[in-house]
Design an enzyme around this catalytic site. Structure first.
Site, PDB file in Angstrom:
ATOM      1  N   THR A  48       0.807  -1.225   0.000  1.00  0.00           N
ATOM      2  CA  THR A  48       0.000   0.000   0.000  1.00  0.00           C
ATOM      3  C   THR A  48       0.835   1.268   0.000  1.00  0.00           C
ATOM      4  O   THR A  48       0.293   2.346  -0.234  1.00  0.00           O
ATOM      5  CB  THR A  48      -0.929   0.029   1.223  1.00  0.00           C
ATOM      6  OG1 THR A  48      -0.153  -0.074   2.424  1.00  0.00           O
ATOM      7  CG2 THR A  48      -1.930  -1.115   1.177  1.00  0.00           C
ATOM      8  N   THR A  69      -1.639  -7.103  -0.928  1.00  0.00           N
ATOM      9  CA  THR A  69      -2.429  -6.627   0.209  1.00  0.00           C
ATOM     10  C   THR A  69      -3.903  -6.756  -0.136  1.00  0.00           C
ATOM     11  O   THR A  69      -4.269  -6.882  -1.309  1.00  0.00           O
ATOM     12  CB  THR A  69      -2.131  -5.145   0.504  1.00  0.00           C
ATOM     13  OG1 THR A  69      -2.538  -4.341  -0.628  1.00  0.00           O
ATOM     14  CG2 THR A  69      -0.653  -4.913   0.764  1.00  0.00           C
ATOM     15  N   ASP A 150     -23.296  -4.060   6.704  1.00  0.00           N
ATOM     16  CA  ASP A 150     -22.659  -3.846   5.406  1.00  0.00           C
ATOM     17  C   ASP A 150     -23.765  -3.484   4.420  1.00  0.00           C
ATOM     18  O   ASP A 150     -24.404  -4.364   3.843  1.00  0.00           O
ATOM     19  CB  ASP A 150     -21.910  -5.105   4.955  1.00  0.00           C
ATOM     20  CG  ASP A 150     -20.972  -4.835   3.792  1.00  0.00           C
ATOM     21  OD1 ASP A 150     -21.396  -4.131   2.851  1.00  0.00           O
ATOM     22  OD2 ASP A 150     -19.825  -5.306   3.832  1.00  0.00           O
ATOM     23  N   ARG A 223      -8.822   1.030   7.691  1.00  0.00           N
ATOM     24  CA  ARG A 223      -8.053   2.150   7.175  1.00  0.00           C
ATOM     25  C   ARG A 223      -8.208   3.316   8.151  1.00  0.00           C
ATOM     26  O   ARG A 223      -9.291   3.537   8.699  1.00  0.00           O
ATOM     27  CB  ARG A 223      -8.529   2.569   5.780  1.00  0.00           C
ATOM     28  CG  ARG A 223      -8.098   1.609   4.675  1.00  0.00           C
ATOM     29  CD  ARG A 223      -6.590   1.689   4.461  1.00  0.00           C
ATOM     30  NE  ARG A 223      -6.118   0.807   3.395  1.00  0.00           N
ATOM     31  CZ  ARG A 223      -5.684  -0.421   3.585  1.00  0.00           C
ATOM     32  NH1 ARG A 223      -5.696  -0.955   4.803  1.00  0.00           N
ATOM     33  NH2 ARG A 223      -5.238  -1.138   2.577  1.00  0.00           N
ATOM     34  N   ASP A 247      -5.184   0.206  15.142  1.00  0.00           N
ATOM     35  CA  ASP A 247      -4.077  -0.334  14.356  1.00  0.00           C
ATOM     36  C   ASP A 247      -3.830   0.515  13.122  1.00  0.00           C
ATOM     37  O   ASP A 247      -2.706   0.572  12.627  1.00  0.00           O
ATOM     38  CB  ASP A 247      -4.366  -1.778  13.939  1.00  0.00           C
ATOM     39  CG  ASP A 247      -3.218  -2.380  13.136  1.00  0.00           C
ATOM     40  OD1 ASP A 247      -2.096  -2.448  13.690  1.00  0.00           O
ATOM     41  OD2 ASP A 247      -3.435  -2.766  11.979  1.00  0.00           O
ATOM     42  N   GLU A 252      -1.042   8.348   8.544  1.00  0.00           N
ATOM     43  CA  GLU A 252       0.095   7.442   8.642  1.00  0.00           C
ATOM     44  C   GLU A 252       1.201   7.917   7.698  1.00  0.00           C
ATOM     45  O   GLU A 252       0.916   8.403   6.601  1.00  0.00           O
ATOM     46  CB  GLU A 252      -0.330   6.016   8.234  1.00  0.00           C
ATOM     47  CG  GLU A 252      -1.191   5.326   9.251  1.00  0.00           C
ATOM     48  CD  GLU A 252      -1.479   3.870   8.867  1.00  0.00           C
ATOM     49  OE1 GLU A 252      -0.748   3.322   8.007  1.00  0.00           O
ATOM     50  OE2 GLU A 252      -2.420   3.297   9.418  1.00  0.00           O
ATOM     51  N   HIS A 269      -0.192  -0.478  12.281  1.00  0.00           N
ATOM     52  CA  HIS A 269      -0.782  -1.023  11.052  1.00  0.00           C
ATOM     53  C   HIS A 269      -0.206  -2.407  10.750  1.00  0.00           C
ATOM     54  O   HIS A 269       0.234  -2.688   9.628  1.00  0.00           O
ATOM     55  CB  HIS A 269      -0.553  -0.077   9.877  1.00  0.00           C
ATOM     56  CG  HIS A 269      -1.503  -0.291   8.735  1.00  0.00           C
ATOM     57  ND1 HIS A 269      -1.833   0.694   7.845  1.00  0.00           N
ATOM     58  CD2 HIS A 269      -2.203  -1.390   8.336  1.00  0.00           C
ATOM     59  CE1 HIS A 269      -2.677   0.224   6.941  1.00  0.00           C
ATOM     60  NE2 HIS A 269      -2.917  -1.047   7.218  1.00  0.00           N
ATOM     61  N   GLY A 272      -2.690  -7.272  10.143  1.00  0.00           N
ATOM     62  CA  GLY A 272      -2.662  -8.317   9.124  1.00  0.00           C
ATOM     63  C   GLY A 272      -1.286  -8.878   8.848  1.00  0.00           C
ATOM     64  O   GLY A 272      -1.094  -9.539   7.827  1.00  0.00           O
ATOM     65  N   TYR A 273      -0.335  -8.651   9.746  1.00  0.00           N
ATOM     66  CA  TYR A 273       1.053  -8.967   9.450  1.00  0.00           C
ATOM     67  C   TYR A 273       1.527 -10.309   9.986  1.00  0.00           C
ATOM     68  O   TYR A 273       2.715 -10.486  10.255  1.00  0.00           O
ATOM     69  CB  TYR A 273       1.957  -7.852   9.990  1.00  0.00           C
ATOM     70  CG  TYR A 273       2.235  -6.773   8.977  1.00  0.00           C
ATOM     71  CD1 TYR A 273       1.269  -6.391   8.058  1.00  0.00           C
ATOM     72  CD2 TYR A 273       3.454  -6.122   8.936  1.00  0.00           C
ATOM     73  CE1 TYR A 273       1.518  -5.408   7.128  1.00  0.00           C
ATOM     74  CE2 TYR A 273       3.715  -5.127   8.013  1.00  0.00           C
ATOM     75  CZ  TYR A 273       2.742  -4.766   7.111  1.00  0.00           C
ATOM     76  OH  TYR A 273       2.994  -3.790   6.190  1.00  0.00           O
TER      77      TYR A 273
END
Length: 366
Positions: A48, A69, A150, A223, A247, A252, A269, A272-273
């Site tokens: 990203t 990503t 949603d 985000r 997170d 950023e 952030h 997801g790592y």
């Protein structure tokens, strides 16, 4: 097959040996990839931090871009379409990792006596694509009550083409107003969109915070710009919102200093790592490049991606109970690292110590 020229973000792991089977690759820091770097490239594999637009690609011979990503708001889709440049993201590649992050945050909040008993604790999941669906699956497995919000999927639309939307019928979705009224935890898993009736930019704004009825925990691992930071700080001051887990951040890699100090958990952030998620993203990105250029032997390329070692390899100091999710991953370590060195946000992401995802059995004991 004629060898490809590739430009690849140098923080994408497990990729070098496999990418060499596709052609010649140049590895560069994602935020520093320039038009000169990509001029003779056939394809890019990025994250990203690389903005994919006319400034980068105009005049190049790039045909294809893979972002390893789930996010794609760094890609100017209109320009790519007009320029005939194909691109893909890796939807769902880190869904298990984000679910792990949310679950461990809730376990810590439970330990601190913040949450109701699980059978009484309502978690509102806002955004139910690959990630939101995986979060829902894990939290329901753990015994939490879950509600899904949603609007697009509730209307039968699936803009990102995510198979996870098949898991729920329109009747299983509720409005954001109901989430605000009934949730003890609100966790955000939307993409960042700025246009249309259901744009997510500043979705959590002053009006949303003022509508909260139960002083819920707020978790943002989607985000940063989905949350209005100043409105959130005012909501914290007024007691409209409970503990905050952040997170992803506006501006950023420069998180708001006050929010960084006040958040219950504050991480750079990295939700997801996990190593598992990164391997998945690498595999999906390489396979997409190979398919686009008609490479026949995709299995041989993917077989060159190293297998992950047993998780005990990551914890040589010992003392961790791998029967517990917190033994596999404890977000307090990442919080401490960011608070001690907020100026190192990008380094903490780029040099992130790899972690493994806990198996489902670990959550059954907690």
């Amino acid at each position: 097959m004629e060898k490809l020229n590739l430009v690849i973000d140098d923080k994408i792991p497990y990729i070098r040996e496999a990418a060499a089977l596709l052609g010649d690759a140049v590895y560069l820091p994602g935020a520093q990839i320039s038009a000169d770097d990509v001029r003779t490239a056939d394809a890019l594999i990025v994250r990203t931090r690389t903005r994919i637009d006319h400034t980068l690609l105009e005049g190049s011979r790039v045909q294809f871009v893979a972002t390893a990503t789930i996010g794609f708001d760094h890609i100017d889709n209109r320009y790519a379409r007009e320029a005939g440049i194909r691109w893909t993201n890796c939807p769902g590649c880190n869904a298990g990792s984000v679910a792990q992050y949310v679950a461990t945050a809730l376990l810590l909040l439970e330990e601190d006596g913040v949450l109701p008993q699980r059978s009484d604790c309502c978690v509102g999941i806002v955004g139910v694509g690959h990630v939101g669906s995986r979060v829902s699956q894990l939290l329901r497995h753990m015994g939490f009550r879950v509600k899904h919000c949603d609007p697009l999927r509730a209307a039968g639309q699936d803009p990102a083409g995510t198979l996870d939307s098949w898991l729920y019928s329109p009747a299983e979705y509720v409005s954001l107003e109901e989430i605000a009224r009934t949730a003890d935890v609100v966790t955000l898993h939307t993409p960042l969109t700025r246009e249309g009736r259901h744009a997510t930019y500043h979705l959590a704004d002053a009006a949303f915070f003022n509508s909260l009825a139960r002083r819920p925990v707020l978790i943002n691992s989607s985000r940063g710009e989905v949350v209005d930071t100043l409105a959130l700080l005012r909501a914290m001051d007024s007691g409209k919102v409970g503990p905050v887990v952040m997170d992803t951040w506006e501006n950023e890699p420069h998180p708001n200093a006050e929010l960084l100090a006040r958040a219950y958990l504050a991480t750079p952030h990295i939700a997801g790592y996990s190593a598992d998620g990164k391997v998945c993203g690498t595999r999906m990105a390489l396979a997409a490049v190979a398919r686009h250029f008609g490479v026949a032997d995709i299995p041989r390329i993917l077989a060159a991606i190293p297998a992950l070692p047993h998780p005990e390899i990551y914890y040589p100091e010992g003392g961790r109970d791998l029967r517990s999710p917190l033994g596999w991953y404890d977000p307090r370590r990442d919080t401490l690292a960011l608070r001690n060195h907020p100026e190192a946000f990008e380094r903490l992401r780029g040099d992130y110590p790899l972690r493994r995802e806990a198996p489902m059995e670990a959550y059954e004991l907690n």
